[in-house]
Enzyme design. Structure first.
Site, PDB file in Angstrom:
ATOM      1  N   SER A 221       0.930  -1.738   0.045  1.00  0.00           N
ATOM      2  CA  SER A 221      -0.067   0.432   0.344  1.00  0.00           C
ATOM      3  C   SER A 221       0.891   1.465   0.143  1.00  0.00           C
ATOM      4  O   SER A 221       1.874   1.025   0.414  1.00  0.00           O
ATOM      5  CB  SER A 221      -1.089  -0.003   1.600  1.00  0.00           C
ATOM      6  OG  SER A 221      -1.529   1.335   0.928  1.00  0.00           O
ATOM      7  N   HIS A 222      -0.043   2.671  -0.123  1.00  0.00           N
ATOM      8  CA  HIS A 222       1.004   3.935  -0.155  1.00  0.00           C
ATOM      9  C   HIS A 222       0.797   4.570   1.054  1.00  0.00           C
ATOM     10  O   HIS A 222       1.546   4.789   1.509  1.00  0.00           O
ATOM     11  CB  HIS A 222       0.523   4.722  -1.040  1.00  0.00           C
ATOM     12  CG  HIS A 222       0.250   4.533  -2.652  1.00  0.00           C
ATOM     13  ND1 HIS A 222      -0.063   3.686  -3.007  1.00  0.00           N
ATOM     14  CD2 HIS A 222       1.013   5.962  -3.194  1.00  0.00           C
ATOM     15  CE1 HIS A 222       0.035   3.793  -4.460  1.00  0.00           C
ATOM     16  NE2 HIS A 222       1.380   4.350  -4.737  1.00  0.00           N
ATOM     17  N   SER A 223       0.214   3.701   1.828  1.00  0.00           N
ATOM     18  CA  SER A 223       0.065   4.160   3.360  1.00  0.00           C
ATOM     19  C   SER A 223       0.641   3.089   4.189  1.00  0.00           C
ATOM     20  O   SER A 223       0.440   1.780   4.362  1.00  0.00           O
ATOM     21  CB  SER A 223      -0.508   4.184   3.945  1.00  0.00           C
ATOM     22  OG  SER A 223      -1.035   4.555   4.955  1.00  0.00           O
TER      23      SER A 223
ATOM     24  N   SER B 170       1.105   3.018  -8.827  1.00  0.00           N
ATOM     25  CA  SER B 170       2.382   2.796  -8.568  1.00  0.00           C
ATOM     26  C   SER B 170       2.730   1.874  -8.142  1.00  0.00           C
ATOM     27  O   SER B 170       4.336   1.331  -8.528  1.00  0.00           O
ATOM     28  CB  SER B 170       2.652   4.297  -8.182  1.00  0.00           C
ATOM     29  OG  SER B 170       2.571   4.833  -6.879  1.00  0.00           O
TER      30      SER B 170
END
Length: 137
Positions: free
Chosen positions: A14-16, A78
């Protein structure tokens, strides 16, 4: 692994960092603890910011590799590109690592539940992908 079985490992990208860790925790809990399944979050960047990190993904994949393959689920664009780039390089991820096209949360739960049964990588991927068809209304 306590019983010696080779199980598919799961990586959640995840981006987080918080989202990846929370989804990993949720999936394990909903799978009845799934103590035998290796699940690793790979969220955010090495400096703790939002984004994706090929180094964190590679380290997470190595940490869950138990010999039966590694299923990688991602959240957004991304993250997908990062995993595809690692797969294209060919030597950054364990053998039999696969990017799984599945919804992040529901797919993660399905993947962990299925992996906990000792299913192979194909079955884990199929279960996660099937989560696209889960109806909520």
């Amino acid at each position: 692994m306590s019983d010696g079985r080779q199980l598919v490992g799961i990586v959640l990208v995840s981006h987080s960092a918080e989202v990846a860790a929370s989804v990993a925790e949720l999936a394990k809990e909903l799978a009845g603890g799934a103590g035998t399944v290796a699940v690793a979050p790979a969220g955010g960047t090495a400096s703790g910011e939002f984004g994706t990190s090929s180094e964190l993904v590679a380290a997470a994949a190595a940490s869950v590799d138990r010999g039966a393959g590694v299923a990688v689920l991602t959240d957004l664009g991304s993250a997908v590109l990062t995993v595809k780039a690692l797969l294209a390089e060919g030597d950054e991820l364990p053998d039999h690592t696969r990017l799984v096209d599945a919804p992040f949360v529901e797919g993660a739960v399905a993947a962990v539940v299925t992996a906990s049964t000792g299913a192979d990588l194909d079955a884990v991927e199929a279960a996660a992908a099937e989560a696209y068809s889960y109806r909520k209304a």
